[in-house]
Write a protein that holds these residues in place. Structure first.
Motif, short mmCIF file in Angstrom:
data_model
loop_
_atom_site.label_atom_id
_atom_site.label_comp_id
_atom_site.label_asym_id
_atom_site.label_seq_id
_atom_site.Cartn_x
_atom_site.Cartn_y
_atom_site.Cartn_z
N ASP A 290 -12.86 -4.85 71.58
CA ASP A 290 -13.40 -4.72 70.22
C ASP A 290 -12.69 -5.72 69.31
N PRO A 291 -13.46 -6.65 68.71
CA PRO A 291 -12.80 -7.66 67.85
C PRO A 291 -12.01 -7.04 66.71
N GLY B 249 -10.47 -4.09 67.03
CA GLY B 249 -9.54 -3.11 67.57
C GLY B 249 -8.19 -3.73 67.89
N ASP B 250 -7.48 -3.10 68.79
CA ASP B 250 -6.13 -3.54 69.18
C ASP B 250 -6.26 -4.72 70.15
N LEU B 251 -5.79 -5.89 69.74
CA LEU B 251 -5.87 -7.10 70.57
C LEU B 251 -4.48 -7.56 70.99
N SER B 252 -3.56 -6.65 71.03
CA SER B 252 -2.17 -7.05 71.33
C SER B 252 -1.95 -7.33 72.81
N SER B 253 -2.90 -6.95 73.69
CA SER B 253 -2.73 -7.18 75.14
C SER B 253 -3.88 -8.04 75.66
N PRO B 254 -3.87 -9.34 75.39
CA PRO B 254 -4.97 -10.20 75.80
C PRO B 254 -5.11 -10.30 77.31
N GLU B 255 -4.01 -9.99 78.06
CA GLU B 255 -4.11 -10.06 79.52
C GLU B 255 -5.15 -9.08 80.04
N GLY B 256 -5.46 -8.04 79.26
CA GLY B 256 -6.42 -7.05 79.70
C GLY B 256 -7.86 -7.45 79.47
N ALA C 190 -3.36 -15.47 65.52
CA ALA C 190 -4.22 -16.02 64.49
C ALA C 190 -5.66 -16.22 64.97
N ASN C 191 -5.85 -16.52 66.25
CA ASN C 191 -7.21 -16.83 66.71
C ASN C 191 -7.82 -15.76 67.61
N ARG C 192 -7.03 -14.77 67.99
CA ARG C 192 -7.46 -13.81 69.00
C ARG C 192 -8.70 -13.03 68.55
N ALA C 193 -8.76 -12.62 67.30
CA ALA C 193 -9.91 -11.84 66.83
C ALA C 193 -11.17 -12.69 66.84
N ALA C 194 -11.04 -13.95 66.42
CA ALA C 194 -12.21 -14.83 66.39
C ALA C 194 -12.72 -15.10 67.81
N VAL C 195 -11.81 -15.30 68.76
CA VAL C 195 -12.22 -15.51 70.15
C VAL C 195 -12.91 -14.26 70.68
N HIS D 30 -17.82 -11.62 72.28
CA HIS D 30 -18.69 -10.47 72.08
C HIS D 30 -20.11 -10.94 71.77
N ARG D 31 -20.25 -11.99 70.94
CA ARG D 31 -21.56 -12.55 70.62
C ARG D 31 -22.25 -13.07 71.89
N LEU D 32 -21.45 -13.57 72.84
CA LEU D 32 -21.99 -14.15 74.07
C LEU D 32 -22.12 -13.11 75.18
#
Length: 794
Positions: free
Chosen positions: A168-169, A171-178, A201-206, A211-213
């Protein structure tokens, strides 16, 4: 067409980019294949079915003693070619008169292998028939298929390949490995923007972009390429703008099945006009292709196009090179290594998109297909001219690499109006390939179609008739082959074509020899050799006339004359640097030496022949020569070696013809060798040596046969226990876990610990721990030692 390189599995697709973790699907796939014999990976285009299936198959190699084989179908449109392509992928070269599916089943009955059939959706009936035949007729063959739709067999188990999970853009994005989707974007973005990495800084945008794709891997990869000129926020804004245009409102309302099309459209718009045109024209190419082929298809005018048909744009060769470079940079074309240098490939989804674009341009598709066919015809003709010369290995490798495009060119010629004569010309030009490299079934398929489409009395028909006769004889249809050759002879004489008359006479003589009419064959070839080569006759056929003359002489006991003929033919081959005919000359020399009971020189000549035959993958020649080497081993009293060679020969013959191709004389000689070897060893020892030979693949068979004839053959790395194969531990007894094996492979590729961590989407400290455990288990202290160990395991 011709088989793979000897001793190699039909190679799985090479991973040119990192594989983003799909642990769940891999585990599910392994579990399904452990209890089901047919597993189909289904899912939409661009979801990564082929990559996942290839990774799954690669991880199961050790489970299947007879290998993992890859059957790609994206380049095929004719359902009749599916069994032929399967035989090719399985390295089976059936020369019998049986229906091909029946022959495949019988040849695979005792094998334990995994067959990966890729892209079944456009040939569902043929794929289902192939799978059903293998499932019902064998016990050790398992099938892994990829398709957008199920095959519909009751034995089929489905594995739904879903898009990559996207967090979820908001939500919690602290564990990108998941998040595999974010990891994929970061990996591909780093390839075009060195140093790019996910940050707070860029994790939410990515995440929002992925999600769009819809988490579709291909869409994410195409979007990441635009990081060359845009940052993530700009990418997201432009994608939202595009989706609003498509939906007339919210970008979130675009249906999932249209997402990939939208992403490909977006990538298409990124291309220049020239790149778009090259993309469209290249979409007529099936499989991989080299730059010369791309230039020919995109730039050369068609000599015989329909009146009024015009080129959409004039492209020069430098334009095509620039466009290909741009399409590679934009991930539209993938770049891979081939036997003759760099080759390129359009992913199936992108190829079909390009075809849609091409068909929207009036007259473009037939013009591009005609240029492709004309180029394949020129390439085949150049290969034929060069065949009796030093470059045969390179010719075979090139034609194998081009096989999908040769098939496409033949199919176009035999289905498009006013192109059928060119189809007959192309099928006939490839005669040396069908005959020399173990592809008589496919050659007959194309020649039968081409001859039926071209009943007019032309030189092309005369040539096609004798080639069809030669290939019919190679598949045990001697009577039909003789009739075709005689028709060719009559037509060539009516046309006053001396070369095709001589070629037809060669086939008539060969079939006479196969029918064991030795006196008639002898008179026939004596006259042909005495006459010499006629203008336009292929030197290969002139050389083969001498081979068959020596064969008839040898069988009739005239060994001295046979040796004289062979030495003359060998000198001719050596002057030209030729290897294929020379391999038969050497085998005939060996045969003549057996008549003289000069077993040492017979062994020497047979080994020399075998070294040459493996180069062009002449499977029949290899099998015949193995039989001859078994005979010399028996005569020299080396019965264990003879038994092993007989086992290896039988395995080779099984891939050709269960009844053993050739004359009654050859078969009788082989039976005598078996009887004497069994008497020399005793039944139990004979069976053990025979089974060791029968367990060898083709490459190890040839390695053993040309090696020191006094060494015993040791058990292979896989043996049977109570009817089942089991792996034999390596000499070190080392057992790495799956993850440790992956790490060892990456170390061998030269990756540092951080690169390994990035590739496997794990922490650097975790990667370091894996490397340390691999070093400790193997007893090494240097990474270079791991690389050497991995190479040795391969």
């Amino acid at each position: 067409m011709g088989g793979s390189a000897p001793g190699q599995d039909r190679q799985l697709p090479v991973e040119t980019t990192s594989f983003v973790d799909r642990r769940g699907e891999l585990a599910a796939g392994r579990e399904l294949l452990s209890r089901a014999r047919l597993v189909t990976l289904t899912g939409p285009g661009g979801v990564g079915k082929t990559r996942l299936a290839a990774r799954l198959a690669a991880g199961l190699r050790r489970t299947f003693p007879d290998g993992v084989r890859f059957l790609p179908l994206s380049g095929l449109d004719d359902p009749a070619l599916v069994p032929l392509a399967a035989a090719d992928a399985l390295d089976l070269h059936d020369h019998s008169a049986r229906p091909l599916l029946q022959a495949l089943v019988e040849q695979l009955r005792d094998r334990r292998l995994l067959l990966l059939i890729d892209n079944c959706e456009h040939l569902p009936t043929a794929c289902a028939e192939l799978a059903a035949a293998l499932l019902h007729g064998t016990t050790g063959v398992r099938i892994l298929a990829t398709s957008r739709h199920r095959l519909g067999l009751t034995e089929e188990h489905l594995l739904d390949v879903r898009p990559l999970a996207v967090p979820d853009p908001d939500g919690d994005l602290s564990s990108p490995e998941g998040s595999p989707a974010l990891a994929l974007f970061a990996d591909r973005a780093a390839a075009v923007v060195p140093g790019f990495r996910l940050t707070a800084a860029n994790r939410a945008a990515v995440a929002r972009l992925c999600h769009r794709l819809d988490g579709l891997p291909l869409a994410i990869e195409l979007a990441a390429v635009r990081m060359r000129v845009l940052d993530v926020d700009q990418l997201l804004d432009r994608l939202d703008d595009r989706y609003r245009l498509l939906t007339g409102g919210s970008p979130a309302s675009l249906p999932r099945h249209q997402t990939l099309r939208a992403a490909v459209d977006w990538s298409h718009e990124l291309c220049t006009d020239r790149e778009q045109l090259v993309w469209a024209r290249l979409s007529v190419l099936a499989g991989s292709f080299d730059l010369e082929t791309a230039e020919a298809v995109c730039t050369e005018a068609t000599a015989a196009g329909p009146a009024g048909e015009e080129e959409q744009a004039a492209l020069r060769r430098p334009d095509v090179l620039d466009a290909v470079t741009g399409l590679v940079d934009k991930s539209v074309l993938s770049r891979e290594s081939g036997p003759d240098g760099i080759r390129y490939r359009l992913l199936d989804t992108l190829r079909h998109y390009g075809l849609d674009r091409l068909r929207a341009l009036p007259g473009e598709e037939p013009a591009a297909r005609r240029r492709q066919r004309d180029w394949m015809l020129r390439r085949a003709a150049a290969c034929e001219r060069a065949w009796f010369g030093p470059g045969q290995r390179e010719i075979v490798a090139r034609l194998r690499a081009d096989q999908d495009n040769l098939r496409a060119a033949l199919d176009f010629s035999l289905t498009a109006p006013d192109e059928r004569l060119a189809g007959l010309r192309l099928a006939g030009t490839l005669w040396f390939y069908w005959h020399a490299c173990g592809a008589p079934r496919e050659g007959r398929h194309w020649l039968d179609r081409a001859l039926a489409a071209n009943p007019e009395p032309t030189p092309e028909r005369a040539r096609g008739l004798w080639i069809a006769g030669l290939l019919a004889a190679a598949t045990h249809a001697l009577t039909a082959g003789l009739a075709l050759a005689r028709d060719a002879h009559l037509l060539a004489q009516d046309l006053h074509d001396a070369a095709e008359t001589a070629h037809a006479e060669y086939v008539i003589g060969v079939i006479t020899l196969f029918m064991d009419d030795l006196p008639t064959a002898l008179r026939h070839f004596e006259a042909s050799v005495a006459r010499g080569a006629v203008p336009g006759q292929h030197l290969s056929v002139h050389g083969l006339n001498q081979v068959e003359l020596a064969c008839a002489l040898g069988f009739l006991g005239e060994a001295d004359r046979a040796v004289e003929v062979c030495e003359r033919a060998r000198r001719m081959c050596e002057r030209h640097g030729e290897e294929w005919v020379r391999s038969y000359v050497l085998r005939m020399l060996a045969l003549a030496r057996t008549v003289q009971r000069d077993w040492a020189r017979a062994e020497q000549h047979a080994r020399q022949a075998l070294r040459l035959k493996i180069a062009v993958h002449d499977v029949i020649g290899i099998a015949l020569t193995l039989d001859l080497l078994a005979r010399t081993a028996v005569e020299r009293g080396i019965h264990e070696r003879a038994a092993a060679l007989l086992g290896a020969a039988d395995r080779t013959w099984t891939a050709i013809d269960r009844d053993r191709w050739g004359s009654a004389t050859l078969k009788a000689t082989r039976r005598d060798s078996e009887t004497r070897a069994r008497e020399g060893l005793g039944p139990a020892d004979y069976r053990r040596a025979y089974e060791r030979g029968a367990a060898l693949d083709l490459a190890r068979t040839v390695e053993y046969a040309v090696g020191d004839d006094t060494r015993p053959l040791r058990p292979t790395a896989a043996r049977r226990t109570n009817g089942r194969h089991r792996s034999v531990p390596s000499t070190t007894g080392v057992r790495l876990t799956r993850r440790e094996s992956e790490v060892a492979e990456l170390v061998a590729q030269g990756l540092a610990n951080q690169q390994i961590a990035d590739r496997l989407v794990i922490a650097r400290r975790t990667a370091e721990g894996h490397v340390e455990r691999v070093l400790r288990k193997l007893g090494f202290n240097k990474r270079s030692q791991i690389a050497a160990w991995v190479a040795a395991q391969r």
